[in-house]
Design an enzyme around this catalytic site. Structure first.
Site, PDB file in Angstrom:
ATOM      1  CG  HIS A  19      -1.910  -1.021   1.374  1.00  0.00           C
ATOM      2  ND1 HIS A  19      -2.052  -1.814   2.488  1.00  0.00           N
ATOM      3  CD2 HIS A  19      -2.873  -1.419   0.511  1.00  0.00           C
ATOM      4  CE1 HIS A  19      -3.065  -2.647   2.310  1.00  0.00           C
ATOM      5  NE2 HIS A  19      -3.573  -2.450   1.110  1.00  0.00           N
ATOM      6  CE  LYS A  43     -12.831  -6.726   1.941  1.00  0.00           C
ATOM      7  NZ  LYS A  43     -11.393  -6.663   1.731  1.00  0.00           N
ATOM      8  NE  ARG A  93      -2.557  -7.526  -4.646  1.00  0.00           N
ATOM      9  CZ  ARG A  93      -3.329  -7.978  -3.674  1.00  0.00           C
ATOM     10  NH1 ARG A  93      -2.830  -8.132  -2.474  1.00  0.00           N
ATOM     11  NH2 ARG A  93      -4.593  -8.297  -3.885  1.00  0.00           N
ATOM     12  CB  SER A 131      -4.350  -6.483   4.528  1.00  0.00           C
ATOM     13  OG  SER A 131      -3.915  -5.228   4.118  1.00  0.00           O
TER      14      SER A 131
END
Ligand code: PNS
Length: 173
Positions: A19, A43, A93, A131
């Protein structure tokens, strides 16, 4: 000339070096960059409360003049309009990120055509970092060097230890 204000939204639970790599790239491209933590009830329970995620992100971006840290609830596009933002920054990514990111970008464009999504790639060394993986490594006491800043590692170790002390262990016999 028109100012480009970009929002970099995410859960940041916790912020990783990936990040931060993107924030450093983004702040060179945009006039202002707002790193915005989404309070996303979909979430489930985050590892870190919003206040702690804000604290970590603020500490890690304190030296970047045109970067601010904030939190938002509800639709990202409503938040962009509220902040006068004309761009959203997202990181890609690997190819596996693309499908979800494309869906979000196109849906956001349908909701609010005035806001463009801009994708940037973090350094290759962070292409396998997330994460979720950081939380998992931390939960099992694995090595976090190079994945998150030292301050975030300290928060992780503390949080995991606190969680462990309140977790009920099932006896094996
Ligand atoms: O870091 P994440 O969890 O991949 O970020 C996802 C995030 C926060 C960008 C996304 O869930 C989001 O934008 N949430 C706000 C609600 C919203 O606008 N949803 C519609 C997206 S098309």
């Amino acid at each position: 000339m028109k100012q480009i204000i970009a929002i970099y939204p995410g859960s940041f639970d916790p912020v990783t070096n990936g990040h931060l790599d993107l924030i450093h790239r983004g702040c060179k491209l945009f006039d202002r960059l707002v790193v915005a933590i989404a309070c996303n009830p979909d979430k489930g329970d985050p590892l870190f409360e919003l206040e702690e995620r804000l604290e970590m992100l603020k500490a890690m971006t304190a030296d970047l003049e045109n970067v601010t840290v904030d939190a938002f609830e509800g639709l990202l596009m409503s938040y962009c309009i509220e902040k006068n933002a004309n761009a959203v920054l997202r990181g890609i990514r690997a190819v596996s990120d693309y499908e979800f990111e494309l869906q979000m970008a196109l849906m956001n464009r349908k909701i609010e055509p005035r806001v463009e999504t801009v994708f940037m790639m973090p350094a290759e060394k962070y292409s396998y970092l997330s994460s979720r993986i950081v939380r998992e490594i931390a939960a099992f006491g694995g090595p976090l060097a190079g994945l998150v800043p030292e301050l975030v590692e300290q928060h992780l170790r503390r949080r995991v230890a606190a969680k462990r002390s309140t977790t009920f262990v099932i006896p094996t016999k």
